[in-house]
Design an enzyme around this catalytic site. Structure first.
Site, mmCIF file in Angstrom:
data_model
loop_
_atom_site.group_PDB
_atom_site.id
_atom_site.type_symbol
_atom_site.label_atom_id
_atom_site.label_comp_id
_atom_site.label_asym_id
_atom_site.label_seq_id
_atom_site.Cartn_x
_atom_site.Cartn_y
_atom_site.Cartn_z
ATOM 1 N N ALA B 13 5.474 59.015 55.138
ATOM 2 C CA ALA B 13 4.930 59.522 53.881
ATOM 3 C C ALA B 13 5.855 59.233 52.706
ATOM 4 C CB ALA B 13 4.673 61.026 53.998
ATOM 5 N N GLY B 15 6.719 56.081 49.726
ATOM 6 C CA GLY B 15 5.842 55.437 48.749
ATOM 7 C C GLY B 15 4.759 54.585 49.385
ATOM 8 N N ALA B 16 5.115 53.766 50.389
ATOM 9 C CA ALA B 16 4.123 52.882 51.006
ATOM 10 C C ALA B 16 3.065 53.693 51.749
ATOM 11 C CB ALA B 16 4.806 51.901 51.964
ATOM 12 N N GLY B 17 3.511 54.685 52.514
ATOM 13 C CA GLY B 17 2.579 55.499 53.294
ATOM 14 C C GLY B 17 1.620 56.276 52.404
ATOM 15 N N PHE B 116 17.690 44.023 34.973
ATOM 16 C CA PHE B 116 18.137 44.259 36.342
ATOM 17 C C PHE B 116 18.590 42.941 36.936
ATOM 18 C CE2 PHE B 116 17.827 47.559 39.673
ATOM 19 C CZ PHE B 116 17.843 48.679 38.879
ATOM 20 N N ASP B 217 12.167 53.799 62.971
ATOM 21 C CA ASP B 217 11.276 54.234 64.058
ATOM 22 C C ASP B 217 10.089 53.289 64.258
ATOM 23 O OD1 ASP B 217 13.036 56.326 63.918
ATOM 24 O OD2 ASP B 217 11.605 57.787 63.148
ATOM 25 N N GLN B 236 20.311 43.929 53.234
ATOM 26 C CA GLN B 236 21.005 43.906 51.944
ATOM 27 C C GLN B 236 22.111 44.945 51.854
ATOM 28 O OE1 GLN B 236 18.908 45.135 48.065
ATOM 29 N NE2 GLN B 236 19.315 42.965 47.858
ATOM 30 N N HIS B 238 24.052 46.717 49.041
ATOM 31 C CA HIS B 238 24.027 46.943 47.594
ATOM 32 C C HIS B 238 25.470 46.988 47.100
ATOM 33 C CE1 HIS B 238 23.392 48.872 43.718
ATOM 34 N NE2 HIS B 238 22.093 48.733 43.867
ATOM 35 N N LEU B 248 24.172 55.604 46.578
ATOM 36 C CA LEU B 248 23.803 54.528 45.667
ATOM 37 C C LEU B 248 24.120 54.847 44.209
ATOM 38 C CD1 LEU B 248 22.233 51.827 45.399
ATOM 39 C CD2 LEU B 248 20.203 53.212 45.005
ATOM 40 N N THR B 250 22.919 53.087 40.869
ATOM 41 C CA THR B 250 21.910 52.082 40.510
ATOM 42 C C THR B 250 22.486 50.885 39.768
ATOM 43 O OG1 THR B 250 19.914 51.641 39.227
ATOM 44 C CG2 THR B 250 21.331 53.383 38.401
ATOM 45 N N GLU B 251 21.852 49.735 40.053
ATOM 46 C CA GLU B 251 22.111 48.520 39.299
ATOM 47 C C GLU B 251 21.793 48.722 37.817
ATOM 48 O OE1 GLU B 251 20.781 45.318 41.787
ATOM 49 O OE2 GLU B 251 19.985 44.312 40.030
ATOM 50 N N ARG B 282 22.044 40.770 44.269
ATOM 51 C CA ARG B 282 22.928 41.690 44.980
ATOM 52 C C ARG B 282 23.799 41.013 46.037
ATOM 53 N NH1 ARG B 282 18.600 46.700 45.504
ATOM 54 N NH2 ARG B 282 18.768 47.301 43.307
ATOM 55 N N HIS B 369 21.943 48.888 52.480
ATOM 56 C CA HIS B 369 20.950 49.463 51.578
ATOM 57 C C HIS B 369 19.504 49.187 51.961
ATOM 58 C CE1 HIS B 369 19.414 51.058 47.880
ATOM 59 N NE2 HIS B 369 18.936 49.904 47.457
ATOM 60 N N GLU B 400 9.296 49.082 53.423
ATOM 61 C CA GLU B 400 10.516 48.511 53.997
ATOM 62 C C GLU B 400 10.358 48.194 55.483
ATOM 63 O OE1 GLU B 400 14.036 50.682 52.976
ATOM 64 O OE2 GLU B 400 15.333 49.367 54.148
ATOM 65 N N ARG B 411 16.615 40.662 48.588
ATOM 66 C CA ARG B 411 15.652 41.294 47.690
ATOM 67 C C ARG B 411 16.260 41.496 46.306
ATOM 68 N NH1 ARG B 411 14.963 46.346 45.920
ATOM 69 N NH2 ARG B 411 16.225 47.436 47.457
ATOM 70 N N LEU B 417 10.303 48.959 45.182
ATOM 71 C CA LEU B 417 9.256 49.886 44.732
ATOM 72 C C LEU B 417 7.964 49.120 44.490
ATOM 73 C CD1 LEU B 417 11.305 52.231 42.343
ATOM 74 C CD2 LEU B 417 10.460 52.744 44.629
#
Lengths: 234, 598
Positions: B13, B15-17, B116, B217, B236, B238, B248, B250-251, B282, B369, B400, B411, B417
């Protein structure tokens, strides 16, 4: 340095009531309390149960009482506690399941009850809806909520009556009530003017102190109260 | 044991899910099964933004985004999929805005954008403002917004359920087997379509930005069911994790003008990437940092460097670079502007380092990362299982967990995202369309047996074995040492031997918890088993690839070798623990491979 970690344990399959157990752990002053719990679980007692995920204060999994205050275990460092013994207990006000794990379902039910989503049935433009930086700033503080429940479970009004929606739900209502793109403020205000809504808040400020994201929760609740009283969002 | 039936089940659950669930649930009965409450998912920790060529602040085009992504991938990304993603990006970002995502805004009320790494104006080669952001908590806002929309649309959630196995009947996906954390009850979810969106597996390495939950998993489950994993050697690192903690940074810090500084006070990226400097991609920056530290130019000779975003530093280098604002005025910042654009970074530094980044530089080191590799899919999220891209009916993967491949060997920041939005959406749409026109197969009686066997083999309480945490620590050490930023055949061979030993020791664990209620020790052990399998597949894939490309940097094969290695790895984990490797071609449409420099 050696630290004593005194944890309120409860195993529903074997224990009648919760009891304290103290562990001795080798720790750095910069260790997170979560690191200590991981060391205990990994090397002393694998049955210790707690939730955790991101380990840096964003996912909201590991809210618990640490030396009597609601905090995130991953955002509390040993050196910040300044005591030889660190006491760790589960959140109050939600049913205890096992060790530091409480039942989060009532908390999420309250969250869902305030329509925590943007409502706007007007056909969207081809590009973005415009919103000025000032309009965006109006609800910035309440967008930070990570639903960790530290606020709601620090609130004496919530302890007294679990039907009170609680500070976290109001924070999430505030985030939409004051969003210039939203069209359901009146409906949310009606929900929150209920007997288990904002008027259960007696400005005790425990929530504001407990929030690991430094959201000005009592202020946000005050703004919602004012909007209900005046019928205006200005 | 309990049975459920849905048209579509989504595992995970993040972002993709959630994106998949939102789209699948428009036409099909859909359940989301997640080991965490959705709002705890790791998407929430993404910081700097989502890439889309809106052109809100300066000229930009999806074609430029496409080329930058292909170049960033070191030409291993599939160009048809990349073009599709970058074209879809603009619509995806507007759609999020319409769902209520509180983006930061430009003075005229449009979505704000920042530079970025690796994102450029294709004519000048200079950094372009393409990352659409909400302060430095873009991932949090995406996760919250998608969860909110799922609540609004009455999506069914099974929170705190761990999926253990994938059900395949006659070569067709028919659901999953899961355990309910609170009770240890086994649940069988019968479904015509399964979408795996379980995130990454950075917990293989010692220094990582990844959450505890990121244990691969979905990939491990697929491997155990005989499916391949693609390009697992590409992981990757980072450049900017907080020293020792790996958290992290952020870049976006470098996007706002922050620079990396070595122990001699030098802005060393000028030597490695003369045009875009600190905003190179990166893999390039992480390697440069390792080389600096290896030459003794870490801070005080140690294994970290400084990331400096103090206004005086930013302004000094912005002046030297001739950087300007969109209106042409010189780029100069104040401490207040830094604070308002990077509030969470400031908070992390104050909390974990006791420093204020507008007054002191931040100690950083590369941190594991993001998995470029994963379960192979086509651009509709359909899982493909061989060199000819044969589709496995009813199985989908996104985010991912999946390898489309849009990231290739490396990447670009902000494309993760974007990946989960675009491919989460299409996986959801495709899965629902397929599930609604398909009949359920009967499930075999022993449908849960494989999952139960796995747990039973771990559940030997009071045994004489060792603690799983010891095994996990040794795995993380050896992977960090030998399968990290730089690799050699000798080191990876050592890692392989060690991993096989650890897998053997893993069969004899000692667990303290014999209970049923929230037996997190048992489930953690199962997760470590997943990590061990993925570490093995990663190392075997990396050892076989005798070239350097993107994030896979071999000291014994320092050059990219397009003649022999312009191809995707497919790795199968065989029952005897050996890894079988095969390869499939990269899709190249408009952009023939070129030498890559920044």
């Amino acid at each position: 340095m050696e630290v004593k970690v005194k944890i309120l344990r409860f195993n529903p399959e074997t224990d009648k009531r919760p009891h304290y157990q103290t562990f001795r752990v080798e720790a750095e002053p910069t260790d997170r309390v979560l690191d200590l719990l991981e060391k205990i679980k990994g090397y002393q007692d694998g049955s210790l149960a707690f939730r955790r995920s991101c380990a840096h204060g964003i996912c909201g999994s590991d809210a618990m009482r640490i030396n009597g205050m609601n905090r995130l275990a991953c955002k509390t460092l040993v050196k910040d506690l300044g005591k030889a013994t660190i006491t760790v207990e589960p959140l109050l006000g939600l049913p205890l399941i096992k060790d530091l794990i409480v039942d989060m379902e009532p908390f999420f039910e309250h969250y869902e009850s305030v329509m925590p989503y943007l409502v706007n049935d007007e056909p969207p433009p081809l590009k973005e809806r415009l919103q000025s930086p000032e309009e965006r700033e109006r609800f910035d503080d309440t967008t930070k909520c990570i639903l960790c429940a530290a606020c709601t479970t620090s609130c004496p009004s919530f302890w007294a009556n679990g039907r009170y929606v609680g500070p976290a739900a109001i924070v999430n209502a505030h985030r939409f009530i004051f969003d210039s793109r939203d069209r359901a403020a009146a409906e949310r205000l009606r929900i929150l003017s209920d007997q288990f809504g904002v008027y259960r808040c007696h400005t005790i400020f425990n929530c504001t102190l407990a929030c690991p994201r430094d959201i000005q929760i009592t202020k946000a609740i005050g703004e919602v109260k004012k909007a209900i009283a005046t019928g205006s969002l200005d | 044991m309990r049975f459920h039936q849905f048209d579509v089940v989504v595992v995970g659950a993040g972002g993709a899910g959630l994106m998949a669930a939102l789209y699948a649930s428009k036409t099909a009965t859909t359940a989301v099964i997640s080991k965490l409450y959705p709002s705890r998912s790791h998407t929430g920790t993404a910081q700097g933004g989502v890439g889309a060529a809106l052109g809100n602040l300066e000229e930009d085009h999806p074609e430029w985004h496409t080329f930058d992504t292909i170049k960033g991938s070191d030409y291993l990304g599939d160009q048809d999929a990349i073009e599709f993603m970058c074209n879809e990006a603009v619509r995806a970002v507007y759609e999020l805005e319409h769902m209520g995502l509180p983006f930061s805004r430009t003075p005229d009320g449009r979505i704000a954008q920042r530079p970025f790494g690796g994102h450029t104006n294709n004519i000048t080669g200079k950094p372009v403002r393409r990352s659409c952001y909400a302060a430095d908590r873009t991932g949090h806002m995406i996760l919250q917004t998608l969860y909110q929309q799922c609540i609004k649309n009455n999506v069914t959630f099974f929170d705190e359920f761990q999926v253990l196995d994938l059900i395949l009947v006659n070569g067709v996906a028919q659901g999953v087997v899961a355990i309910e954390l609170a009770t240890s009850e086994i649940h069988v979810f019968h479904a015509n379509a399964v979408i795996l969106a379980t995130g990454g597996h950075g917990r293989i390495w010692k220094i990582t930005s990844n959450a505890y939950a990121l244990t691969g998993d979905g990939i491990a489950i697929a491997l155990r069911r005989g499916l391949p994993a693609e390009d697992m050697e590409f992981f990757q690192f980072h450049p900017t994790g907080i020293y020792k903690l790996g958290i992290l940074i952020t870049e976006g810090v470098r996007g706002e003008g922050g620079v990396l500084i070595n122990g001699q006070g030098e802005r060393f990226m000028e030597r490695y990437a003369p045009r875009v400097k600190d905003l190179a991609s990166r893999d390039v920056v992480s390697r440069a940092m390792y080389l600096e530290m290896r030459e003794g130019r870490g801070i005080d000779g140690k294994d970290y460097l400084y990331l400096d975003v103090r206004p005086e530093t930013v302004n000094k280098f912005a002046a030297l670079d001739g950087r300007t604002r969109p209106d042409g005025s010189p780029y100069r910042v104040t401490a207040e502007e830094i604070l308002s654009k990077l509030p969470d970074i400031i908070d992390f530094c104050r909390t974990y380092l006791g420093i204020d980044p507008v007054q002191q530089p931040m100690p950083v080191q590369p941190t594991a990362h993001y998995a470029m590799g994963g379960i192979p899919t086509n651009r509709f999220g359909e899982v493909v299982i061989d060199e000819k891209n044969k589709v496995l009916p009813g199985l989908y993967a996104a985010g991912e967990t999946a390898c489309v491949s849009v990231h290739g060997a490396n990447r670009l920041g902000t494309n993760s995202l974007l990946d989960l939005l675009v491919f989460g959406k299409y996986a959801g749409l495709k899965a629902a369309e397929y599930a609604c026109q398909t009949q359920f197969h009967n499930l075999p009686k022993d449908v849960a047996d494989f999952a139960l066997e796995q747990l039973d083999s771990l559940r030997r309480c009071k045994g004489e074995g060792e603690r799983v945490s010891v095994i996990a620590e040794e795995m993380k050490e050896v992977m960090m040492e030998h399968v990290g930023v730089f690799r050699t055949a000798e080191g990876m061979q050592q890692a392989l031997t060690k991993l096989k030993e650890l897998k053997e020791r893993f069969r004899n664990l000692k667990l303290d918890d014999c209970g049923k209620v929230f037996n997190t020790e048992l489930l953690n052990a199962w997760e470590i088993g997943n990590l061990l399998d993925l570490a093995l597949v990663t190392t075997a894939s990396a050892l076989a690839r005798k070239e350097s490309r993107g994030a896979h940097a071999r000291e014994d094969y320092p050059k990219r070798d397009d003649k022999n290695w312009l191809k995707h790895t497919l790795a199968w984990l065989e029952e005897n623990g050996e890894v079988k490797l095969r390869y499939k071609p990269v899709v190249i449409t408009k952009y023939p491979p070129k030498e890559r420099s920044y």
